[in-house]
Design a protein around this motif. Structure first.
Motif, PDB file in Angstrom:
ATOM      1  N   ARG A  45      19.828  19.865  59.396  1.00  0.00           N
ATOM      2  CA  ARG A  45      19.370  19.418  60.639  1.00  0.00           C
ATOM      3  C   ARG A  45      20.313  19.904  61.322  1.00  0.00           C
ATOM      4  N   PHE A  46      21.349  19.871  61.060  1.00  0.00           N
ATOM      5  CA  PHE A  46      22.523  20.115  61.691  1.00  0.00           C
ATOM      6  C   PHE A  46      23.314  21.765  61.870  1.00  0.00           C
ATOM      7  N   THR A  47      23.676  22.700  62.962  1.00  0.00           N
ATOM      8  CA  THR A  47      24.243  23.510  62.740  1.00  0.00           C
ATOM      9  C   THR A  47      24.437  24.167  63.832  1.00  0.00           C
ATOM     10  N   PHE A  48      26.248  23.829  63.387  1.00  0.00           N
ATOM     11  CA  PHE A  48      27.342  24.975  64.761  1.00  0.00           C
ATOM     12  C   PHE A  48      28.235  24.869  64.624  1.00  0.00           C
ATOM     13  N   ARG A  49      29.210  25.669  65.520  1.00  0.00           N
ATOM     14  CA  ARG A  49      30.417  26.710  65.232  1.00  0.00           C
ATOM     15  C   ARG A  49      31.006  25.732  64.468  1.00  0.00           C
ATOM     16  N   GLU A  50      32.505  25.989  63.877  1.00  0.00           N
ATOM     17  CA  GLU A  50      33.177  25.689  63.857  1.00  0.00           C
ATOM     18  C   GLU A  50      34.046  24.816  65.463  1.00  0.00           C
TER      19      GLU A  50
END
Length: 343
Positions: A150-155
Protein backbone atom coordinates in the motif's frame (compact mmCIF):
# COMPACT_ATOMS: atom_id res chain seq x y z
CA UNK A 1 -5.67 1.23 39.69
CA UNK A 2 -5.90 3.78 36.87
CA UNK A 3 -9.49 4.78 36.14
CA UNK A 4 -10.40 7.04 33.25
CA UNK A 5 -13.37 7.95 31.10
CA UNK A 6 -14.32 6.74 27.63
CA UNK A 7 -15.84 9.58 25.58
CA UNK A 8 -17.94 8.84 22.49
CA UNK A 9 -19.51 12.27 21.99
CA UNK A 10 -22.77 10.38 21.60
CA UNK A 11 -25.65 12.23 19.97
CA UNK A 12 -28.81 11.18 21.79
CA UNK A 13 -32.22 11.54 20.12
CA UNK A 14 -33.35 15.15 20.03
CA UNK A 15 -29.87 16.53 20.64
CA UNK A 16 -27.66 18.56 18.31
CA UNK A 17 -24.15 17.59 17.36
CA UNK A 18 -22.70 20.67 19.05
CA UNK A 19 -24.47 19.67 22.25
CA UNK A 20 -22.90 16.21 22.11
CA UNK A 21 -19.44 17.65 21.58
CA UNK A 22 -19.86 20.18 24.37
CA UNK A 23 -20.81 17.39 26.77
CA UNK A 24 -17.75 15.42 25.64
CA UNK A 25 -15.41 18.32 26.36
CA UNK A 26 -16.99 19.11 29.71
CA UNK A 27 -16.80 15.49 30.83
CA UNK A 28 -13.08 15.50 30.11
CA UNK A 29 -12.51 18.73 32.02
CA UNK A 30 -14.45 17.40 35.00
CA UNK A 31 -12.49 14.14 34.85
CA UNK A 32 -9.27 16.05 35.48
CA UNK A 33 -10.88 18.12 38.24
CA UNK A 34 -12.10 14.92 39.92
CA UNK A 35 -8.73 13.17 39.99
CA UNK A 36 -9.30 10.57 37.28
CA UNK A 37 -6.32 9.17 35.40
CA UNK A 38 -7.25 9.54 31.74
CA UNK A 39 -9.72 10.39 29.00
CA UNK A 40 -10.10 8.10 25.97
CA UNK A 41 -11.70 9.52 22.84
CA UNK A 42 -13.64 7.56 20.24
CA UNK A 43 -13.76 8.37 16.53
CA UNK A 44 -16.65 7.80 14.12
CA UNK A 45 -17.78 9.15 10.75
CA UNK A 46 -21.23 10.02 9.45
CA UNK A 47 -23.20 8.51 12.38
CA UNK A 48 -24.80 9.87 15.58
CA UNK A 49 -23.33 6.97 17.56
CA UNK A 50 -20.39 9.35 18.04
CA UNK A 51 -19.96 12.73 16.37
CA UNK A 52 -16.19 13.14 16.87
CA UNK A 53 -14.63 12.41 13.45
CA UNK A 54 -11.03 12.97 14.57
CA UNK A 55 -9.93 11.70 17.96
CA UNK A 56 -6.46 13.24 17.57
CA UNK A 57 -7.98 16.69 16.92
CA UNK A 58 -10.19 16.50 19.99
CA UNK A 59 -7.22 15.16 21.96
CA UNK A 60 -5.23 18.24 20.99
CA UNK A 61 -7.96 20.50 22.33
CA UNK A 62 -8.24 18.60 25.60
CA UNK A 63 -4.48 18.40 26.12
CA UNK A 64 -4.41 22.18 25.78
CA UNK A 65 -7.21 22.63 28.30
CA UNK A 66 -5.77 20.25 30.92
CA UNK A 67 -2.50 20.00 32.80
CA UNK A 68 -2.33 16.55 34.40
CA UNK A 69 -4.67 14.01 32.87
CA UNK A 70 -3.62 11.58 30.12
CA UNK A 71 -5.57 11.85 26.86
CA UNK A 72 -5.76 8.97 24.42
CA UNK A 73 -7.55 7.94 21.25
CA UNK A 74 -9.85 4.95 21.49
CA UNK A 75 -9.35 4.69 18.70
CA UNK A 76 -7.94 6.39 15.65
CA UNK A 77 -9.14 4.26 12.71
CA UNK A 78 -5.94 3.38 10.90
CA UNK A 79 -7.40 2.16 7.57
CA UNK A 80 -8.93 5.62 7.03
CA UNK A 81 -5.66 7.56 7.23
CA UNK A 82 -2.06 7.51 6.08
CA UNK A 83 0.00 6.08 8.96
CA UNK A 84 2.75 8.67 8.49
CA UNK A 85 0.24 11.51 8.83
CA UNK A 86 -1.13 9.93 12.00
CA UNK A 87 2.40 9.34 13.29
CA UNK A 88 3.28 13.00 12.78
CA UNK A 89 0.18 14.09 14.68
CA UNK A 90 0.90 11.64 17.51
CA UNK A 91 4.49 12.83 17.81
CA UNK A 92 3.34 16.45 17.89
CA UNK A 93 0.82 15.81 20.67
CA UNK A 94 3.29 13.68 22.63
CA UNK A 95 5.98 16.36 22.58
CA UNK A 96 3.80 19.41 23.18
CA UNK A 97 1.79 17.80 26.01
CA UNK A 98 4.79 16.68 28.03
CA UNK A 99 4.15 13.01 27.22
CA UNK A 100 0.46 12.91 28.20
CA UNK A 101 -0.83 11.52 24.89
CA UNK A 102 -1.61 7.86 24.12
CA UNK A 103 -2.31 6.66 20.59
CA UNK A 104 -4.93 3.96 20.38
CA UNK A 105 -5.45 2.54 16.89
CA UNK A 106 -7.90 0.06 15.46
CA UNK A 107 -9.02 -1.61 12.28
CA UNK A 108 -12.51 -0.12 12.33
CA UNK A 109 -15.17 -1.74 10.20
CA UNK A 110 -16.18 -2.22 6.55
CA UNK A 111 -17.97 1.11 6.56
CA UNK A 112 -18.59 3.65 3.81
CA UNK A 113 -15.73 5.67 5.35
CA UNK A 114 -13.37 3.58 3.21
CA UNK A 115 -15.10 4.83 0.08
CA UNK A 116 -15.30 8.45 1.16
CA UNK A 117 -11.63 8.65 2.13
CA UNK A 118 -10.53 6.66 -0.91
CA UNK A 119 -8.62 3.99 0.98
CA UNK A 120 -10.80 1.09 -0.18
CA UNK A 121 -11.98 -2.17 1.34
CA UNK A 122 -8.51 -3.74 1.11
CA UNK A 123 -7.25 -1.24 3.68
CA UNK A 124 -9.68 -2.78 6.16
CA UNK A 125 -9.51 -6.42 5.12
CA UNK A 126 -5.78 -6.84 4.45
CA UNK A 127 -3.87 -3.60 5.02
CA UNK A 128 -3.96 -3.10 8.78
CA UNK A 129 -0.67 -4.91 9.63
CA UNK A 130 1.27 -2.95 6.99
CA UNK A 131 -0.20 0.35 8.18
CA UNK A 132 0.49 -0.49 11.81
CA UNK A 133 4.11 -1.44 11.18
CA UNK A 134 4.74 1.73 9.19
CA UNK A 135 3.19 3.79 12.00
CA UNK A 136 5.40 2.08 14.59
CA UNK A 137 8.52 2.65 12.50
CA UNK A 138 7.64 6.34 12.22
CA UNK A 139 7.35 6.59 15.99
CA UNK A 140 10.63 4.73 16.64
CA UNK A 141 13.14 5.51 13.88
CA UNK A 142 14.88 8.74 12.79
CA UNK A 143 14.37 8.13 9.06
CA UNK A 144 11.75 6.01 7.30
CA UNK A 145 11.20 4.61 3.79
CA UNK A 146 8.49 2.22 2.65
CA UNK A 147 8.36 -0.57 0.09
CA UNK A 148 5.00 -2.24 0.76
CA UNK A 149 1.83 -3.18 -1.03
CA UNK A 150 0.00 0.00 0.00
CA UNK A 151 2.79 2.44 0.82
CA UNK A 152 5.92 3.07 -1.19
CA UNK A 153 8.08 6.16 -0.76
CA UNK A 154 11.72 7.23 -0.57
CA UNK A 155 13.48 7.67 2.75
CA UNK A 156 12.52 10.84 4.60
CA UNK A 157 13.46 12.25 8.00
CA UNK A 158 11.01 11.98 10.88
CA UNK A 159 10.08 15.50 12.00
CA UNK A 160 9.34 16.07 14.80
CA UNK A 161 11.16 13.16 16.40
CA UNK A 162 8.84 11.68 19.05
CA UNK A 163 11.81 10.54 21.17
CA UNK A 164 12.90 14.13 21.88
CA UNK A 165 10.52 14.85 24.75
CA UNK A 166 12.09 17.56 26.92
CA UNK A 167 12.74 16.26 30.40
CA UNK A 168 11.15 12.88 29.68
CA UNK A 169 12.03 9.38 28.59
CA UNK A 170 13.55 9.15 25.12
CA UNK A 171 10.68 7.28 23.58
CA UNK A 172 7.53 8.15 21.70
CA UNK A 173 3.90 7.95 22.79
CA UNK A 174 2.48 4.64 23.91
CA UNK A 175 0.54 2.80 21.21
CA UNK A 176 -2.45 0.62 22.07
CA UNK A 177 -4.45 -1.64 19.75
CA UNK A 178 -8.19 -2.24 19.94
CA UNK A 179 -8.60 -6.02 19.90
CA UNK A 180 -11.83 -7.86 19.11
CA UNK A 181 -10.60 -11.18 17.69
CA UNK A 182 -7.82 -13.75 18.16
CA UNK A 183 -6.12 -12.37 15.05
CA UNK A 184 -5.94 -8.84 16.44
CA UNK A 185 -4.78 -10.16 19.82
CA UNK A 186 -1.94 -12.00 18.11
CA UNK A 187 -1.03 -8.91 16.07
CA UNK A 188 -0.79 -6.79 19.22
CA UNK A 189 1.12 -9.45 21.15
CA UNK A 190 3.74 -10.04 18.48
CA UNK A 191 4.52 -6.32 18.50
CA UNK A 192 4.41 -6.10 22.29
CA UNK A 193 1.58 -3.58 22.25
CA UNK A 194 -1.09 -3.44 24.96
CA UNK A 195 -4.72 -4.07 24.08
CA UNK A 196 -7.87 -2.00 24.43
CA UNK A 197 -10.72 -4.46 25.10
CA UNK A 198 -14.30 -3.45 24.36
CA UNK A 199 -17.16 -2.72 26.71
CA UNK A 200 -19.27 -5.53 25.22
CA UNK A 201 -16.88 -8.14 26.70
CA UNK A 202 -17.27 -9.66 30.15
CA UNK A 203 -14.47 -10.53 32.54
CA UNK A 204 -14.11 -14.13 31.35
CA UNK A 205 -13.72 -13.14 27.71
CA UNK A 206 -11.24 -10.42 28.60
CA UNK A 207 -9.25 -12.82 30.78
CA UNK A 208 -9.06 -15.27 27.86
CA UNK A 209 -7.82 -12.52 25.52
CA UNK A 210 -5.16 -11.44 28.02
CA UNK A 211 -4.00 -15.06 28.38
CA UNK A 212 -3.85 -15.44 24.59
CA UNK A 213 -1.90 -12.18 24.31
CA UNK A 214 0.63 -13.42 26.85
CA UNK A 215 1.10 -16.70 25.01
CA UNK A 216 1.74 -14.99 21.68
CA UNK A 217 3.94 -12.28 23.20
CA UNK A 218 6.22 -14.83 24.86
CA UNK A 219 6.37 -16.88 21.67
CA UNK A 220 7.39 -13.74 19.77
CA UNK A 221 10.39 -13.26 22.07
CA UNK A 222 9.13 -10.63 24.50
CA UNK A 223 10.51 -11.07 28.00
CA UNK A 224 8.37 -12.24 30.92
CA UNK A 225 8.88 -8.81 32.50
CA UNK A 226 7.57 -7.06 29.38
CA UNK A 227 4.60 -9.39 29.25
CA UNK A 228 3.81 -8.88 32.91
CA UNK A 229 4.03 -5.10 32.63
CA UNK A 230 1.73 -4.77 29.61
CA UNK A 231 -0.75 -2.01 30.42
CA UNK A 232 -3.94 -3.28 28.80
CA UNK A 233 -7.08 -1.13 29.02
CA UNK A 234 -10.60 -2.39 29.76
CA UNK A 235 -13.46 -0.35 28.34
CA UNK A 236 -16.77 -0.31 30.17
CA UNK A 237 -19.71 1.77 31.34
CA UNK A 238 -20.01 3.60 34.66
CA UNK A 239 -23.12 5.14 36.17
CA UNK A 240 -22.76 6.12 39.81
CA UNK A 241 -25.94 6.74 41.81
CA UNK A 242 -27.20 5.91 45.30
CA UNK A 243 -28.77 2.62 44.21
CA UNK A 244 -28.19 0.00 41.55
CA UNK A 245 -31.81 0.16 40.43
CA UNK A 246 -31.61 3.93 39.88
CA UNK A 247 -28.37 3.66 37.89
CA UNK A 248 -29.69 0.85 35.69
CA UNK A 249 -32.97 2.65 35.11
CA UNK A 250 -31.12 5.77 33.98
CA UNK A 251 -29.12 3.87 31.39
CA UNK A 252 -31.88 1.56 30.17
CA UNK A 253 -34.14 4.56 29.60
CA UNK A 254 -31.57 6.69 27.78
CA UNK A 255 -29.15 4.40 25.95
CA UNK A 256 -31.42 2.31 23.68
CA UNK A 257 -32.65 5.29 21.65
CA UNK A 258 -29.09 6.44 21.06
CA UNK A 259 -27.86 2.91 20.32
CA UNK A 260 -30.64 2.25 17.80
CA UNK A 261 -30.14 5.50 15.88
CA UNK A 262 -26.36 5.31 16.08
CA UNK A 263 -25.89 1.69 15.09
CA UNK A 264 -28.61 1.76 12.41
CA UNK A 265 -26.79 4.66 10.72
CA UNK A 266 -23.68 2.60 9.91
CA UNK A 267 -23.50 1.82 6.18
CA UNK A 268 -21.24 -0.91 4.82
CA UNK A 269 -19.06 -0.03 1.85
CA UNK A 270 -19.97 -3.20 -0.08
CA UNK A 271 -23.58 -3.74 0.96
CA UNK A 272 -22.82 -6.72 3.21
CA UNK A 273 -25.42 -7.61 5.80
CA UNK A 274 -24.57 -7.09 9.43
CA UNK A 275 -26.16 -8.33 12.62
CA UNK A 276 -27.74 -5.67 14.81
CA UNK A 277 -27.85 -5.86 18.59
CA UNK A 278 -31.15 -5.37 20.34
CA UNK A 279 -30.59 -1.94 21.94
CA UNK A 280 -32.53 -2.61 25.15
CA UNK A 281 -30.89 -5.99 25.70
CA UNK A 282 -27.48 -4.45 25.01
CA UNK A 283 -28.05 -1.64 27.54
CA UNK A 284 -29.13 -4.23 30.11
CA UNK A 285 -26.05 -6.34 29.34
CA UNK A 286 -23.75 -3.37 29.90
CA UNK A 287 -25.44 -2.59 33.22
CA UNK A 288 -24.75 -6.13 34.36
CA UNK A 289 -21.12 -6.21 33.27
CA UNK A 290 -19.83 -2.90 34.54
CA UNK A 291 -19.71 -0.49 37.53
CA UNK A 292 -23.33 0.64 37.50
CA UNK A 293 -24.73 1.49 40.93
CA UNK A 294 -23.57 2.99 44.24
CA UNK A 295 -19.88 3.75 44.84
CA UNK A 296 -19.11 0.61 46.87
CA UNK A 297 -20.67 -1.67 44.28
CA UNK A 298 -18.88 0.16 41.47
CA UNK A 299 -15.52 -0.12 43.20
CA UNK A 300 -16.07 -3.83 43.87
CA UNK A 301 -17.01 -4.40 40.22
CA UNK A 302 -13.83 -2.68 38.99
CA UNK A 303 -11.72 -4.60 41.50
CA UNK A 304 -13.30 -7.89 40.42
CA UNK A 305 -12.46 -7.21 36.78
CA UNK A 306 -8.89 -6.39 37.73
CA UNK A 307 -8.57 -9.55 39.81
CA UNK A 308 -9.96 -11.81 37.08
CA UNK A 309 -8.17 -10.26 34.10
CA UNK A 310 -5.03 -8.65 35.52
CA UNK A 311 -6.06 -5.37 33.85
CA UNK A 312 -5.67 -2.28 36.03
CA UNK A 313 -6.48 0.49 33.53
CA UNK A 314 -10.10 1.35 32.81
CA UNK A 315 -11.85 3.55 30.24
CA UNK A 316 -15.44 3.97 31.39
CA UNK A 317 -18.28 5.47 29.36
CA UNK A 318 -19.84 8.14 31.56
CA UNK A 319 -22.29 9.86 29.20
CA UNK A 320 -24.90 7.08 29.16
CA UNK A 321 -27.60 9.33 30.62
CA UNK A 322 -27.32 11.66 27.65
CA UNK A 323 -27.65 14.65 29.97
CA UNK A 324 -24.88 17.21 30.54
CA UNK A 325 -25.49 17.87 34.23
CA UNK A 326 -25.96 14.18 34.99
CA UNK A 327 -22.79 13.31 33.09
CA UNK A 328 -20.74 15.86 35.02
CA UNK A 329 -22.14 14.55 38.30
CA UNK A 330 -21.41 10.98 37.24
CA UNK A 331 -17.78 11.84 36.50
CA UNK A 332 -17.38 13.69 39.80
CA UNK A 333 -18.74 10.78 41.80
CA UNK A 334 -16.55 8.32 39.90
CA UNK A 335 -13.47 10.36 40.80
CA UNK A 336 -14.30 11.46 44.34
CA UNK A 337 -16.35 8.52 45.69
CA UNK A 338 -15.34 5.41 43.73
CA UNK A 339 -11.64 6.03 43.08
CA UNK A 340 -10.71 6.42 46.81
CA UNK A 341 -12.19 2.97 47.47
CA UNK A 342 -9.74 1.44 44.98
CA UNK A 343 -6.52 2.86 46.47
Amino acid sequence: MRVGTFVLAAQFPGQGQGEALHRAVRSAEVAEESGLDSVWLAEHHFVPYGVCPSAVTLAALLLGRTRRIRVGTAVSVLPNVHPVALGEQAALLHLTSGGRFSLGVGRGGPWVDLEVFGTGLDAYEKGFPESLDLLLRWLREPRVAAQGERFTFREVPVVPRPDELIGGARQGPEVIIACTSPASVRLAAERGLPMLLGMHCGDEEKAEMVALWRTHALAAGHTPEEVEDAAHVSAGVAQITDSRAEASETLVKAMPGWLKEGLDAHVTVDGRQRAMRDPVAYAELLCGLHPVGPPRLAADRIAATAARTGITRFALLVEGSGDLAATEENVRRLGTEVLPLLT
